[in-house]
Motif scaffolding. Sequence first.
Motif, PDB file in Angstrom:
ATOM      1  N   PRO A  37      26.809  46.329  42.322  1.00 15.58           N
ATOM      2  CA  PRO A  37      28.168  46.835  42.556  1.00 15.58           C
ATOM      3  C   PRO A  37      29.235  45.815  42.177  1.00 15.58           C
ATOM      4  CG  PRO A  37      26.818  47.000  44.555  1.00 15.58           C
ATOM      5  CD  PRO A  37      26.030  46.231  43.546  1.00 15.58           C
ATOM      6  N   SER A  38      30.192  46.262  41.388  1.00 13.32           N
ATOM      7  CA  SER A  38      31.254  45.356  40.940  1.00 13.32           C
ATOM      8  C   SER A  38      32.112  44.884  42.107  1.00 13.32           C
ATOM      9  CB  SER A  38      32.120  46.031  39.874  1.00 13.32           C
ATOM     10  OG  SER A  38      32.676  47.217  40.371  1.00 13.32           O
ATOM     11  N   ASN A  39      32.238  45.709  43.162  1.00 10.99           N
ATOM     12  CA  ASN A  39      33.034  45.247  44.306  1.00 10.99           C
ATOM     13  C   ASN A  39      32.378  44.058  45.006  1.00 10.99           C
ATOM     14  OD1 ASN A  39      30.978  46.709  45.550  1.00 10.99           O
ATOM     15  ND2 ASN A  39      32.315  47.687  47.030  1.00 10.99           N
ATOM     16  N   GLY A  40      31.060  43.933  44.929  1.00 14.30           N
ATOM     17  CA  GLY A  40      30.375  42.754  45.480  1.00 14.30           C
ATOM     18  C   GLY A  40      30.686  41.499  44.681  1.00 14.30           C
ATOM     19  N   ILE A  41      30.815  41.663  43.374  1.00 12.82           N
ATOM     20  CA  ILE A  41      31.164  40.523  42.527  1.00 12.82           C
ATOM     21  C   ILE A  41      32.605  40.103  42.805  1.00 12.82           C
ATOM     22  CG2 ILE A  41      31.418  39.712  40.145  1.00 12.82           C
ATOM     23  CD1 ILE A  41      29.198  41.806  39.409  1.00 12.82           C
ATOM     24  N   LYS A  42      33.502  41.092  42.906  1.00 14.03           N
ATOM     25  CA  LYS A  42      34.911  40.775  43.189  1.00 14.03           C
ATOM     26  C   LYS A  42      35.039  40.091  44.548  1.00 14.03           C
ATOM     27  CE  LYS A  42      39.552  42.639  43.671  1.00 14.03           C
ATOM     28  NZ  LYS A  42      40.454  43.760  43.420  1.00 14.03           N
ATOM     29  N   LYS A  43      34.311  40.583  45.550  1.00  7.92           N
ATOM     30  CA  LYS A  43      34.362  39.947  46.870  1.00  7.92           C
ATOM     31  C   LYS A  43      33.908  38.494  46.810  1.00  7.92           C
ATOM     32  CE  LYS A  43      33.754  44.072  49.713  1.00  7.92           C
ATOM     33  NZ  LYS A  43      32.854  44.801  50.632  1.00  7.92           N
ATOM     34  N   ALA A  44      32.898  38.210  45.982  1.00 10.99           N
ATOM     35  CA  ALA A  44      32.426  36.833  45.844  1.00 10.99           C
ATOM     36  C   ALA A  44      33.508  35.951  45.221  1.00 10.99           C
ATOM     37  CB  ALA A  44      31.153  36.795  44.990  1.00 10.99           C
ATOM     38  N   LEU A  45      34.214  36.481  44.220  1.00 17.83           N
ATOM     39  CA  LEU A  45      35.282  35.714  43.578  1.00 17.83           C
ATOM     40  C   LEU A  45      36.432  35.453  44.552  1.00 17.83           C
ATOM     41  CD1 LEU A  45      35.431  37.558  40.128  1.00 17.83           C
ATOM     42  CD2 LEU A  45      34.305  35.382  40.657  1.00 17.83           C
ATOM     43  N   VAL A  46      36.812  36.477  45.301  1.00 20.86           N
ATOM     44  CA  VAL A  46      37.905  36.348  46.265  1.00 20.86           C
ATOM     45  C   VAL A  46      37.520  35.362  47.372  1.00 20.86           C
ATOM     46  CG1 VAL A  46      39.233  37.593  48.029  1.00 20.86           C
ATOM     47  CG2 VAL A  46      38.934  38.593  45.742  1.00 20.86           C
ATOM     48  N   ALA A  47      36.282  35.461  47.861  1.00 15.67           N
ATOM     49  CA  ALA A  47      35.822  34.525  48.900  1.00 15.67           C
ATOM     50  C   ALA A  47      35.811  33.098  48.367  1.00 15.67           C
ATOM     51  CB  ALA A  47      34.431  34.919  49.387  1.00 15.67           C
ATOM     52  N   ALA A  48      35.378  32.920  47.126  1.00 14.25           N
ATOM     53  CA  ALA A  48      35.343  31.579  46.536  1.00 14.25           C
ATOM     54  C   ALA A  48      36.744  30.990  46.466  1.00 14.25           C
ATOM     55  CB  ALA A  48      34.722  31.639  45.138  1.00 14.25           C
ATOM     56  N   GLY A  49      37.708  31.766  46.023  1.00 12.10           N
ATOM     57  CA  GLY A  49      39.082  31.271  45.923  1.00 12.10           C
ATOM     58  C   GLY A  49      39.708  31.019  47.281  1.00 12.10           C
ATOM     59  N   GLY A  50      39.410  31.888  48.247  1.00 13.02           N
ATOM     60  CA  GLY A  50      40.004  31.753  49.573  1.00 13.02           C
ATOM     61  C   GLY A  50      39.425  30.616  50.381  1.00 13.02           C
ATOM     62  N   ARG A  51      38.119  30.434  50.306  1.00 10.28           N
ATOM     63  CA  ARG A  51      37.470  29.424  51.135  1.00 10.28           C
ATOM     64  C   ARG A  51      37.416  28.042  50.500  1.00 10.28           C
ATOM     65  NH1 ARG A  51      33.164  33.626  52.146  1.00 10.28           N
ATOM     66  NH2 ARG A  51      34.061  34.851  53.812  1.00 10.28           N
ATOM     67  N   PHE A  52      37.318  28.012  49.174  1.00 12.44           N
ATOM     68  CA  PHE A  52      37.058  26.730  48.528  1.00 12.44           C
ATOM     69  C   PHE A  52      38.159  26.271  47.582  1.00 12.44           C
ATOM     70  CE2 PHE A  52      33.020  28.853  49.468  1.00 12.44           C
ATOM     71  CZ  PHE A  52      32.512  27.957  50.396  1.00 12.44           C
ATOM     72  N   ALA A  53      39.123  27.144  47.281  1.00 16.04           N
ATOM     73  CA  ALA A  53      40.209  26.741  46.388  1.00 16.04           C
ATOM     74  C   ALA A  53      41.564  26.881  47.081  1.00 16.04           C
ATOM     75  CB  ALA A  53      40.176  27.570  45.107  1.00 16.04           C
ATOM     76  N   ASP A  54      41.554  27.196  48.368  1.00 17.45           N
ATOM     77  CA  ASP A  54      42.776  27.263  49.171  1.00 17.45           C
ATOM     78  C   ASP A  54      43.794  28.291  48.680  1.00 17.45           C
ATOM     79  OD1 ASP A  54      43.201  26.167  51.589  1.00 17.45           O
ATOM     80  OD2 ASP A  54      44.363  24.455  50.885  1.00 17.45           O
ATOM     81  N   GLU A  55      43.314  29.384  48.103  1.00 16.90           N
ATOM     82  CA  GLU A  55      44.201  30.470  47.672  1.00 16.90           C
ATOM     83  C   GLU A  55      44.148  31.572  48.716  1.00 16.90           C
ATOM     84  OE1 GLU A  55      46.307  30.687  45.115  1.00 16.90           O
ATOM     85  OE2 GLU A  55      45.777  28.651  44.528  1.00 16.90           O
ATOM     86  N   LYS A  56      45.213  32.365  48.785  1.00 17.32           N
ATOM     87  CA  LYS A  56      45.229  33.486  49.718  1.00 17.32           C
ATOM     88  C   LYS A  56      44.338  34.600  49.169  1.00 17.32           C
ATOM     89  CE  LYS A  56      49.639  32.651  51.870  1.00 17.32           C
ATOM     90  NZ  LYS A  56      50.922  33.180  52.258  1.00 17.32           N
ATOM     91  N   MET A  57      43.398  35.041  49.998  1.00 17.96           N
ATOM     92  CA  MET A  57      42.462  36.069  49.565  1.00 17.96           C
ATOM     93  C   MET A  57      43.187  37.375  49.243  1.00 17.96           C
ATOM     94  SD  MET A  57      39.358  34.962  52.117  1.00 17.96           S
ATOM     95  CE  MET A  57      38.103  36.104  51.627  1.00 17.96           C
ATOM     96  N   THR A  58      44.219  37.708  50.022  1.00 19.58           N
ATOM     97  CA  THR A  58      44.967  38.932  49.735  1.00 19.58           C
ATOM     98  C   THR A  58      45.652  38.832  48.377  1.00 19.58           C
ATOM     99  OG1 THR A  58      46.825  38.034  50.999  1.00 19.58           O
ATOM    100  CG2 THR A  58      45.386  39.597  52.130  1.00 19.58           C
TER     101      THR A  58
END
Length: 191
Positions: free
Chosen positions: A75-96
């Motif tokens: 599922p592509s939404n699983g891939i997108k969630k992984a990208l958003v989580a990576a940016g939010g948790r490890f790159a200090d970007e807002k997940m929203t």
Amino acid sequence: MAEKIIEIPQINLESTLVHIVGKTPLLTNRFSERAMESIENKQQHAPKTAREARDPDADFKDAMHMIAEGVHGFPSNGIKKALVAAGGRFADEKMTHLRGVINIPTTHVEIQGPAPTMRSDPVRLQGMKFSVTYRPQYFPWEMIVPVMFNASLIGEAQVINLFQIAGFSVGLGSWRPECNGTFGQFTLASV
């Protein structure tokens, strides 16, 4: 009272293909139609029937995401969630914020590689109950992920960085690093 003028900047959409290669096996666990039917029957107070014996082969097949006959997907939404989580948790970007600047314009991405093998693992249910789950395990595996992004807010290099972080720290599928596992880790085919 002065009228307020609303100015909305023009969106600058770009797209790229990101080729990822699995470093650890990928486990999928699709929610099956049989499980959905069971829940619907309980909610509609349908008469209870005798519980059927487990069919490991059916459970294994139910856990696959099939795009077409013989074509496995994720599922592509699983891939997108992984990208958003990576940016939010490890790159200090807002997940929203990240949810609005990157998209994967398909429902599933094809898993390229040999057919999956059946994996059986004990899982803990509520309380101290245990069960066995039968899931497809893909290895080796790779995917070519189409990505659209708002180039006014994020660059292609940052999208690639998100994939690299997600592949190492978040992962895809069941028992991935984000969920205390080691499965579903990936790297880029070429950087």
